[in-house]
Design a protein around this motif. Structure first.
Motif, PDB file in Angstrom:
ATOM      1  N   SER A 194      -7.931  12.004  25.397  1.00 33.66           N
ATOM      2  CA  SER A 194      -6.573  11.509  25.674  1.00 33.66           C
ATOM      3  C   SER A 194      -6.625  10.073  26.193  1.00 33.66           C
ATOM      4  O   SER A 194      -5.863   9.677  27.075  1.00 33.66           O
ATOM      5  CB  SER A 194      -5.859  12.424  26.673  1.00 33.66           C
ATOM      6  N   TYR A 216      -8.566  20.011  13.934  1.00 31.03           N
ATOM      7  CA  TYR A 216      -8.031  19.913  15.289  1.00 31.03           C
ATOM      8  C   TYR A 216      -8.736  18.800  16.035  1.00 31.03           C
ATOM      9  O   TYR A 216      -9.762  18.288  15.601  1.00 31.03           O
ATOM     10  CB  TYR A 216      -8.207  21.242  16.051  1.00 31.03           C
ATOM     11  N   ARG A 221      -9.273  17.363  20.466  1.00 33.46           N
ATOM     12  CA  ARG A 221      -9.101  17.788  21.850  1.00 33.46           C
ATOM     13  C   ARG A 221      -8.304  16.761  22.650  1.00 33.46           C
ATOM     14  O   ARG A 221      -8.541  15.562  22.557  1.00 33.46           O
ATOM     15  CB  ARG A 221     -10.457  18.004  22.529  1.00 33.46           C
ATOM     16  N   THR A 222      -7.362  17.257  23.428  1.00 31.29           N
ATOM     17  CA  THR A 222      -6.628  16.443  24.380  1.00 31.29           C
ATOM     18  C   THR A 222      -6.911  16.997  25.771  1.00 31.29           C
ATOM     19  O   THR A 222      -7.579  18.023  25.922  1.00 31.29           O
ATOM     20  CB  THR A 222      -5.110  16.492  24.113  1.00 31.29           C
ATOM     21  N   ASP A 241      -4.974  18.569  27.418  1.00 34.47           N
ATOM     22  CA  ASP A 241      -4.298  19.866  27.484  1.00 34.47           C
ATOM     23  C   ASP A 241      -4.945  20.925  26.593  1.00 34.47           C
ATOM     24  O   ASP A 241      -4.431  22.037  26.483  1.00 34.47           O
ATOM     25  CB  ASP A 241      -2.820  19.706  27.084  1.00 34.47           C
ATOM     26  N   ARG A 255      -5.595  20.645  19.751  1.00 35.09           N
ATOM     27  CA  ARG A 255      -4.321  20.505  19.050  1.00 35.09           C
ATOM     28  C   ARG A 255      -4.576  20.530  17.548  1.00 35.09           C
ATOM     29  O   ARG A 255      -5.554  19.957  17.056  1.00 35.09           O
ATOM     30  CB  ARG A 255      -3.649  19.172  19.421  1.00 35.09           C
ATOM     31  N   ASP A 281      -4.521  19.643  13.722  1.00 32.48           N
ATOM     32  CA  ASP A 281      -4.481  18.359  13.023  1.00 32.48           C
ATOM     33  C   ASP A 281      -4.174  18.576  11.548  1.00 32.48           C
ATOM     34  O   ASP A 281      -3.998  19.698  11.082  1.00 32.48           O
ATOM     35  CB  ASP A 281      -5.806  17.610  13.209  1.00 32.48           C
ATOM     36  N   LYS A 304     -14.325  18.032  21.129  1.00 32.47           N
ATOM     37  CA  LYS A 304     -14.027  19.269  20.415  1.00 32.47           C
ATOM     38  C   LYS A 304     -15.258  20.169  20.233  1.00 32.47           C
ATOM     39  O   LYS A 304     -15.165  21.217  19.598  1.00 32.47           O
ATOM     40  CB  LYS A 304     -13.414  18.965  19.050  1.00 32.47           C
TER      41      LYS A 304
END
Length: 270
Positions: A23, A162, A164-165, A167, A170, A172, A241
């Motif tokens: 992030s 996907y 990683r954030t 949170d 997520r 993709d 990730k």
């Protein structure tokens, strides 16, 4: 796993999201590690499938966080996509579906705003998919499906499933690329990682051969094994990730696995 020598390495290719940052916040020790790599004389290229920001924006954000980089150090999937379109589809009318504004990095590409207008939809030659976000709703994806049915080509900046954030993971655009390929019975032309052309562009940017380069990433398939297939030494980091089960299920074995990019200077010093 760690038997591959690194004494011939002259340049390092580095993924950004999940390797240097999550992030856009630096992971522990990564700023210092990148400085150490540069101070040791290695060439550096940040190679990213990020499609939400331009090269200039990425460079500005990283520099403000303390990383010793500028826009010239960064190679993005949109920039490589622009070169691909110029070579393979010169003059094509392109409909772009992407989360974030990267038009600055798509210089020379003719972008049309179909906006659901049927008259314009028929004139789309190429659909370009970037990274997923709220823009990837049913109406937009169905419009893309219509373009493909009418003969438009599908170009995907990447097919990551996907990222990683802070949170968590997520979804993709790779999931949508696979669905559109199956529904429209087409095969996407992928321009970002793991495309061989992407790694070739990075090597050309640095002026080194594949056997003189090392790739550091958190995606075992798209970053590491894809680089190894291109002849580049692959280093997987256990950040971003990374998931142990994904490594176990991978189609190959990374040349090296380290806990974090912060450990890279120690590996290069072997």
């Amino acid at each position: 796993m760690d038997a591959v020598r690194v004494d011939a390495v002259r340049a390092v290719l580095i993924d950004v999201d999940g390797v240097l940052t999550v992030s856009w916040k630096p992971l522990p020790g990564t700023v210092e590690a990148l400085r150490a790599v540069r101070d040791a004389g290695f060439g550096v290229a940040l190679v990213t499938n990020t499609t939400s920001r331009t090269r200039a924006s990425i460079a500005r954000t990283l520099a403000e966080a303390g990383f010793p980089v500028d826009a010239g150090d960064i190679l993005t999937a949109p920039a490589v996509t622009a070169a691909h379109l110029a070579e393979r589809h010169p003059g094509a009318r392109c409909a772009l579906l992407n989360s974030g504004d990267v038009r600055e990095d798509l210089a020379g590409v003719t972008l049309v705003d179909d906006g659901g207008n049927a008259g314009e939809a028929a004139d789309v030659d190429v659909v370009v998919l970037g990274g997923a976000g709220p823009e990837f709703g049913y109406a937009a994806l169905d419009r893309v499906f219509g373009h493909l049915q009418r003969g438009a080509r599908l170009v995907a900046m990447h097919r990551n499933l996907y990222w990683r954030t802070e949170d968590g993971l997520r979804l993709d655009s790779g999931a949508f690329v696979a669905g559109l390929e199956a529904a429209a019975r087409v095969e996407a032309e992928v321009t970002g990682k793991p495309s061989p052309a992407f790694f070739a562009a990075a090597l050309g940017h640095l002026g080194v051969r594949a056997d003189q380069a090392l790739m550091v990433g958190d995606d075992v398939e798209s970053d590491v094994l894809a680089a190894q297939r291109a002849g580049i030494t692959g280093v997987l980091v256990r950040t971003g990730k990374f998931q142990p089960e994904t490594l176990e299920a991978a189609d190959g074995t990374p040349d090296h696995v380290i806990d974090s990019f912060a450990d890279l200077p120690r590996l290069l010093a072997q």
